[in-house]
Design a protein around this motif. Structure first.
Motif, short mmCIF file in Angstrom:
data_model
loop_
_atom_site.label_atom_id
_atom_site.label_comp_id
_atom_site.label_asym_id
_atom_site.label_seq_id
_atom_site.Cartn_x
_atom_site.Cartn_y
_atom_site.Cartn_z
N ARG A 101 -13.29 6.20 -7.67
CA ARG A 101 -13.20 6.68 -9.05
C ARG A 101 -12.93 5.54 -10.03
NH1 ARG A 101 -11.66 10.72 -5.81
NH2 ARG A 101 -12.39 12.83 -6.34
N GLU A 102 -12.25 4.50 -9.57
CA GLU A 102 -12.01 3.31 -10.39
C GLU A 102 -12.47 2.11 -9.58
OE1 GLU A 102 -8.03 3.10 -11.79
OE2 GLU A 102 -7.97 5.17 -12.46
N HIS A 103 -13.69 1.68 -9.85
CA HIS A 103 -14.34 0.69 -8.99
C HIS A 103 -13.65 -0.67 -9.01
CE1 HIS A 103 -17.65 3.49 -8.30
NE2 HIS A 103 -17.72 3.70 -9.62
N HIS A 104 -12.85 -0.94 -10.02
CA HIS A 104 -12.16 -2.23 -10.08
C HIS A 104 -10.81 -2.20 -9.35
CE1 HIS A 104 -15.08 -3.87 -12.90
NE2 HIS A 104 -14.99 -2.75 -13.61
N ASN A 105 -10.42 -1.05 -8.83
CA ASN A 105 -9.16 -0.91 -8.11
C ASN A 105 -9.38 -0.90 -6.61
OD1 ASN A 105 -8.08 -0.72 -10.63
ND2 ASN A 105 -7.14 1.29 -10.35
N VAL A 106 -8.33 -1.25 -5.87
CA VAL A 106 -8.34 -1.21 -4.42
C VAL A 106 -7.53 0.00 -3.97
CG1 VAL A 106 -7.72 -2.43 -2.30
CG2 VAL A 106 -8.55 -3.71 -4.27
N LEU A 107 -8.11 0.79 -3.06
CA LEU A 107 -7.46 2.00 -2.54
C LEU A 107 -6.96 1.71 -1.13
CD1 LEU A 107 -6.83 4.99 -3.16
CD2 LEU A 107 -8.98 5.56 -2.01
N VAL A 108 -5.65 1.83 -0.92
CA VAL A 108 -5.01 1.57 0.37
C VAL A 108 -4.46 2.89 0.89
CG1 VAL A 108 -3.23 0.27 1.59
CG2 VAL A 108 -4.44 -0.77 -0.33
N THR A 109 -4.81 3.24 2.13
CA THR A 109 -4.32 4.45 2.78
C THR A 109 -3.34 4.07 3.87
OG1 THR A 109 -6.44 5.53 2.35
CG2 THR A 109 -4.98 6.57 3.94
N ILE A 110 -2.19 4.72 3.90
CA ILE A 110 -1.16 4.43 4.91
C ILE A 110 -0.79 5.72 5.62
CG2 ILE A 110 -0.26 2.45 3.64
CD1 ILE A 110 2.02 4.21 2.64
N ALA A 111 -0.35 5.58 6.87
CA ALA A 111 0.16 6.70 7.66
C ALA A 111 1.64 6.45 7.91
CB ALA A 111 -0.60 6.81 8.98
N VAL A 112 2.49 7.38 7.44
CA VAL A 112 3.94 7.20 7.47
C VAL A 112 4.56 8.33 8.28
CG1 VAL A 112 6.02 6.98 6.04
CG2 VAL A 112 3.86 6.05 5.25
N SER A 113 5.62 8.00 8.99
CA SER A 113 6.35 8.99 9.79
C SER A 113 6.97 10.04 8.87
CB SER A 113 7.44 8.29 10.59
OG SER A 113 8.28 9.23 11.22
N PRO A 114 6.99 11.32 9.32
CA PRO A 114 7.60 12.37 8.48
C PRO A 114 9.09 12.16 8.26
CG PRO A 114 6.19 13.31 10.19
CD PRO A 114 6.35 11.86 10.52
N GLN A 115 9.75 11.38 9.13
CA GLN A 115 11.18 11.14 8.95
C GLN A 115 11.47 10.21 7.77
OE1 GLN A 115 9.74 11.17 12.02
NE2 GLN A 115 10.67 13.14 12.59
N ALA A 116 10.49 9.49 7.27
CA ALA A 116 10.72 8.59 6.14
C ALA A 116 10.96 9.42 4.87
CB ALA A 116 9.52 7.67 5.93
N PRO A 117 12.04 9.16 4.12
CA PRO A 117 12.36 9.97 2.93
C PRO A 117 11.50 9.58 1.73
CG PRO A 117 14.03 8.28 3.23
CD PRO A 117 13.09 8.15 4.40
N ILE A 118 10.23 9.93 1.78
CA ILE A 118 9.31 9.63 0.68
C ILE A 118 9.47 10.69 -0.41
CG2 ILE A 118 6.92 9.19 0.06
CD1 ILE A 118 8.04 7.18 2.01
N THR A 119 9.72 10.25 -1.65
CA THR A 119 9.86 11.16 -2.79
C THR A 119 8.96 10.70 -3.92
OG1 THR A 119 11.68 9.87 -3.74
CG2 THR A 119 12.27 11.58 -2.14
N ALA A 120 9.04 11.43 -5.03
CA ALA A 120 8.22 11.08 -6.20
C ALA A 120 8.66 9.78 -6.84
CB ALA A 120 8.26 12.22 -7.22
N SER A 121 9.90 9.34 -6.58
CA SER A 121 10.38 8.08 -7.14
C SER A 121 10.18 6.90 -6.20
CB SER A 121 11.86 8.20 -7.51
OG SER A 121 12.63 8.55 -6.37
N THR A 122 9.53 7.12 -5.07
CA THR A 122 9.26 6.03 -4.13
C THR A 122 8.12 5.17 -4.67
OG1 THR A 122 9.95 7.39 -2.26
CG2 THR A 122 8.62 5.46 -1.76
N PHE A 123 8.27 3.87 -4.53
CA PHE A 123 7.23 2.94 -4.96
C PHE A 123 7.02 1.90 -3.87
CE2 PHE A 123 11.25 1.30 -6.42
CZ PHE A 123 11.20 -0.04 -6.10
N ALA A 124 5.89 1.21 -3.91
CA ALA A 124 5.51 0.23 -2.89
C ALA A 124 5.25 -1.12 -3.54
CB ALA A 124 4.27 0.69 -2.12
N THR A 125 5.51 -2.16 -2.76
CA THR A 125 5.18 -3.53 -3.16
C THR A 125 4.54 -4.23 -1.97
OG1 THR A 125 7.41 -4.28 -2.57
CG2 THR A 125 6.99 -3.73 -4.90
N LEU A 126 3.80 -5.28 -2.27
CA LEU A 126 3.13 -6.07 -1.24
C LEU A 126 4.02 -7.26 -0.89
CD1 LEU A 126 0.40 -6.00 0.30
CD2 LEU A 126 -0.46 -7.65 -1.35
N ALA A 127 4.52 -7.29 0.36
CA ALA A 127 5.42 -8.36 0.81
C ALA A 127 4.68 -9.25 1.80
CB ALA A 127 6.68 -7.79 1.44
#
Length: 330
Positions: A73-99
Motif C-alpha cells: 500500500r505504501e511502496h516506499h515503506n518496508v513491511l516486516v512481519t514477526i511471530a511473537v509468543s502469546p505470553q509476551a505482553p503486547i499492548t497498543a502502547s508497545t513499540f519496536a526499534t531496530l537494534a
C-alpha cells in the motif's frame, strides 16, 4: 557374487541411515509453538535485518522475524512481519526499534512498552495487528553527527573570526573609547559642579553650552556602549553554540558515551561467543575430516567396523576353512 551382495547391503544400509538422519533433523527442527503475527511498517532502512532474526521484548527472546517485503500500500515503506509468543505482553502502547548485535552488522527487533495502554494493538489494513517501528537512536545520532560537527566547525570559525587581529583591534578601540567616555563624563560632572557653584549669577551662567557638551559626551558614550554590546552578543552566541555541540558529544547519553557502551558490550559478550563458536566449529570439522578419510579408505567399515576384513573366495589370500571329519569321510 558374494562381494556384490555385501556391497549392495552396505549401500542399502547407508541409504537407510541417511534417511533416518534427515527425518530426525526435520523432527528436531520442527516448530510446534503457537505464535501471534504482527506487522511493522517503516520508511527507514532495515539494514542487517534478516528472516529468522530474533525478536526480544525488553531483552527477552519472544519470537522471530518471518517475512521482510515492501509494503503493497505504501511502496516506499518496508513491511516486516514477526511471530511473537502469546505470553509476551503486547499492548497498543508497545513499540519496536531496530537494534544491532555487536560488530556483526546483524540486527534484531527490540520491543518495549511505555505502559500507557493495556489494550491489544489495533489491526492493520490486512487485519494483522501492527506495532509502530521507531527509528533507532544510534541511527539518529549517526544521521545528526554530520550536522552537529558542521555546527561545531561553524562556531569555531566564528570564534576564530572574532579573535582575528583586526577584530581584536576593534574591540580594544571600543574599550578605549568607553574608558575615554567615562573619563569625559567624570570630568563633565566635576566641571558642572564647579560651574554651578562658582556661577550662581544667571547672567554669568552658560547653561546651554554646558548642556551641549554633556549631550555630546553622552552620545559618544552610548555609541561605544552599543558597539561593545553587539560584540559581546556575538561572542555569547558563538560560545553557546560551541557549548551545546560539546555537550551533545561528551555529555550524559551523548555520542561518545553510547559508542563506549557499544564497545564494552562487544568486548564482554560478542567477541567471547564468536571465539567459542569458532573453536567448536574447528573441532567438528576435524572430526568430520577423520570420518571421511576412514570411509574413503574402507567403505565396509560402516558394516564391519574399522578392523581388517578377511579376504573372500577368489580374492588374494583367501584360505578355505578346514573340512570336518564327516565331510572328509564322504
Amino acid at each position: 557374487m558374494e562381494n556384490k551382495a555385501h556391497a549392495l547391503a552396505a549401500g542399502l544400509f547407508v541409504l537407510l541411515v541417511s534417511a533416518l538422519l534427515v527425518a530426525m533433523a526435520l523432527w528436531l527442527t520442527r516448530d510446534v509453538t503457537h505464535t501471534t503475527n504482527y506487522e511493522m511498517t517503516t520508511a527507514d532502512g532495515v539494514t542487517g535485518l534478516q528472516v529468522q532474526a530474533a525478536v526480544r521484548y525488553k531483552g527477552v527472546a519472544v519470537g522471530k522475524v518471518t517475512d521482510i517485503a515492501f509494503d503493497p500500500r505504501e511502496h516506499h515503506n518496508v513491511l516486516v512481519t514477526i511471530a511473537v509468543s502469546p505470553q509476551a505482553p503486547i499492548t497498543a502502547s508497545t513499540f519496536a526499534t531496530l537494534a544491532f548485535q555487536g560488530v556483526t552488522g546483524l540486527s534484531f527487533i527490540q520491543l518495549d512498552d511505555n505502559g500507557n495502554s493495556t489494550q491489544p494493538p489495533a489491526p492493520g489494513p490486512d487485519g494483522v495487528p501492527r506495532i509502530p517501528l521507531r527509528p533507532n537512536p544510534l541511527g539518529q545520532i549517526s544521521d545528526q553527527a554530520g550536522a552537529l560537527i558542521g555546527k561545531v566547525d561553524q562556531a569555531m570559525d566564528r570564534l576564530n573570526e572574532l579573535l582575528a587581529p583586526e577584530n581584536q583591534a576593534k574591540l580594544t578601540q571600543a574599550l578605549t573609547e568607553v574608558g575615554a567616555a567615562a573619563a569625559s563624563a567624570n570630568q563633565l560632572a566635576r566641571t558642572a559642579d564647579h560651574t554651578l557653584r562658582a556661577q550662581l549669577d544667571p547672567a554669568r551662567a552658560d547653561l546651554p553650552g554646558l548642556i551641549r557638551q554633556a549631550s555630546q559626551t553622552l552620545k559618544a558614550t552610548e555609541g561605544a556602549a552599543n558597539d561593545v554590546r553587539r560584540t559581546l552578543t556575538g561572542v555569547d552566541a558563538m560560545v553557546g553554540d560551541a557549548r551545546q555541540g560539546l555537550t551533545r558529544l561528551t555529555g550524559p547519553g551523548g555520542v561518545l558515551e553510547r559508542a563506549d557502551e557499544s564497545a564494552n558490550t562487544v568486548n564482554r559478550t560478542t567477541l567471547p561467543k564468536i571465539q567459542n563458536l569458532t573453536e567448536d566449529a574447528s573441532r567438528t570439522i576435524r572430526r568430520l575430516d577423520r570420518i571421511a578419510n576412514t570411509l574413503g579408505e574402507n567403505p565396509q567399515a560402516l558394516l564391519y567396523g574399522s578392523g581388517a576384513i578377511a579376504p573372500g573366495p577368489g580374492e588374494p589370500g583367501f584360505v578355505a576353512p578346514a573340512a570336518t571329519g564327516a565331510g572328509a569321510s564322504h
